[in-house]
Write a protein that holds these residues in place. Structure first.
Motif, PDB file in Angstrom:
ATOM      1  N   ASP A  17       0.827  -1.209   0.000  1.00  0.00           N
ATOM      2  CA  ASP A  17       0.000   0.000   0.000  1.00  0.00           C
ATOM      3  C   ASP A  17       0.863   1.262   0.000  1.00  0.00           C
ATOM      4  O   ASP A  17       0.525   2.254  -0.656  1.00  0.00           O
ATOM      5  N   VAL A  18       2.013   1.227   0.681  1.00  0.00           N
ATOM      6  CA  VAL A  18       2.934   2.364   0.635  1.00  0.00           C
ATOM      7  C   VAL A  18       3.479   2.516  -0.780  1.00  0.00           C
ATOM      8  O   VAL A  18       3.515   3.623  -1.325  1.00  0.00           O
ATOM      9  N   LEU A  19       3.887   1.414  -1.392  1.00  0.00           N
ATOM     10  CA  LEU A  19       4.414   1.475  -2.758  1.00  0.00           C
ATOM     11  C   LEU A  19       3.372   1.983  -3.744  1.00  0.00           C
ATOM     12  O   LEU A  19       3.677   2.831  -4.594  1.00  0.00           O
ATOM     13  N   ARG A  20       2.138   1.504  -3.633  1.00  0.00           N
ATOM     14  CA  ARG A  20       1.074   1.973  -4.535  1.00  0.00           C
ATOM     15  C   ARG A  20       0.817   3.470  -4.358  1.00  0.00           C
ATOM     16  O   ARG A  20       0.634   4.203  -5.336  1.00  0.00           O
ATOM     17  N   PHE A  21       0.794   3.925  -3.117  1.00  0.00           N
ATOM     18  CA  PHE A  21       0.588   5.349  -2.834  1.00  0.00           C
ATOM     19  C   PHE A  21       1.687   6.182  -3.487  1.00  0.00           C
ATOM     20  O   PHE A  21       1.413   7.184  -4.159  1.00  0.00           O
ATOM     21  N   LEU A  22       2.935   5.778  -3.302  1.00  0.00           N
ATOM     22  CA  LEU A  22       4.055   6.526  -3.860  1.00  0.00           C
ATOM     23  C   LEU A  22       4.067   6.478  -5.380  1.00  0.00           C
ATOM     24  O   LEU A  22       4.398   7.474  -6.033  1.00  0.00           O
ATOM     25  N   GLU A  23       3.712   5.346  -5.943  1.00  0.00           N
ATOM     26  CA  GLU A  23       3.621   5.256  -7.404  1.00  0.00           C
ATOM     27  C   GLU A  23       2.542   6.192  -7.934  1.00  0.00           C
ATOM     28  O   GLU A  23       2.757   6.895  -8.922  1.00  0.00           O
ATOM     29  N   ALA A  24       1.392   6.233  -7.265  1.00  0.00           N
ATOM     30  CA  ALA A  24       0.294   7.099  -7.698  1.00  0.00           C
ATOM     31  C   ALA A  24       0.671   8.575  -7.616  1.00  0.00           C
ATOM     32  O   ALA A  24       0.214   9.386  -8.417  1.00  0.00           O
ATOM     33  N   LYS A  25       1.532   8.925  -6.674  1.00  0.00           N
ATOM     34  CA  LYS A  25       1.973  10.314  -6.494  1.00  0.00           C
ATOM     35  C   LYS A  25       3.260  10.615  -7.267  1.00  0.00           C
ATOM     36  O   LYS A  25       3.800  11.716  -7.161  1.00  0.00           O
ATOM     37  N   ALA A  26       3.765   9.627  -8.013  1.00  0.00           N
ATOM     38  CA  ALA A  26       5.028   9.755  -8.754  1.00  0.00           C
ATOM     39  C   ALA A  26       6.186  10.089  -7.813  1.00  0.00           C
ATOM     40  O   ALA A  26       7.066  10.891  -8.127  1.00  0.00           O
ATOM     41  N   LEU A  27       6.192   9.437  -6.642  1.00  0.00           N
ATOM     42  CA  LEU A  27       7.225   9.669  -5.634  1.00  0.00           C
ATOM     43  C   LEU A  27       8.079   8.441  -5.352  1.00  0.00           C
ATOM     44  O   LEU A  27       8.935   8.473  -4.477  1.00  0.00           O
TER      45      LEU A  27
END
Length: 105
Positions: A17-27
């Motif tokens: 979930d952390v990885l998905r969040f960061l991917e969605a934010k391009a971070l």
């Protein structure tokens, strides 16, 4: 192939979930430098990462980097927190830094 694996090998202990969040934010590209910078300041134990939502601010979601500061004096903890805050802006654009929060326990 996911964005995270295309950029760098995964960091152990980082949840999907952390990885998905960061991917969605391009971070996602900032994750490893932030974790490494945090480990360099708080050397006793690797930070634990999780997603959190601000209970008072709608749609304020961020990654918490929880670090163990039990072995630090108050002065050392304050100095470490200041180093982390300065260091964050060295590895992440200021416009995105609010997506990462330090929790010292």
């Amino acid at each position: 192939m996911s964005t995270s694996s295309a950029i760098a090998p995964p960091i152990p202990g980082v949840s999907d979930d952390v990885l998905r969040f960061l991917e969605a934010k391009a971070l996602i590209a900032h994750l490893r430098p932030i974790v490494e910078m945090t480990r360099g300041i708080f050397v006793d134990k690797a930070p634990e990462l999780r997603l959190a939502d601000d209970p008072e601010i709608e749609d304020d979601r961020y990654v918490v980097l929880e670090v163990d500061t039990a072995s630090l004096t108050v002065e050392e903890a304050v100095a470490a927190q200041r180093r982390w805050s300065r260091g964050l802006f060295g590895v992440c654009p200021a416009s995105q830094a609010q997506c990462f929060r330090l929790l010292m326990v």
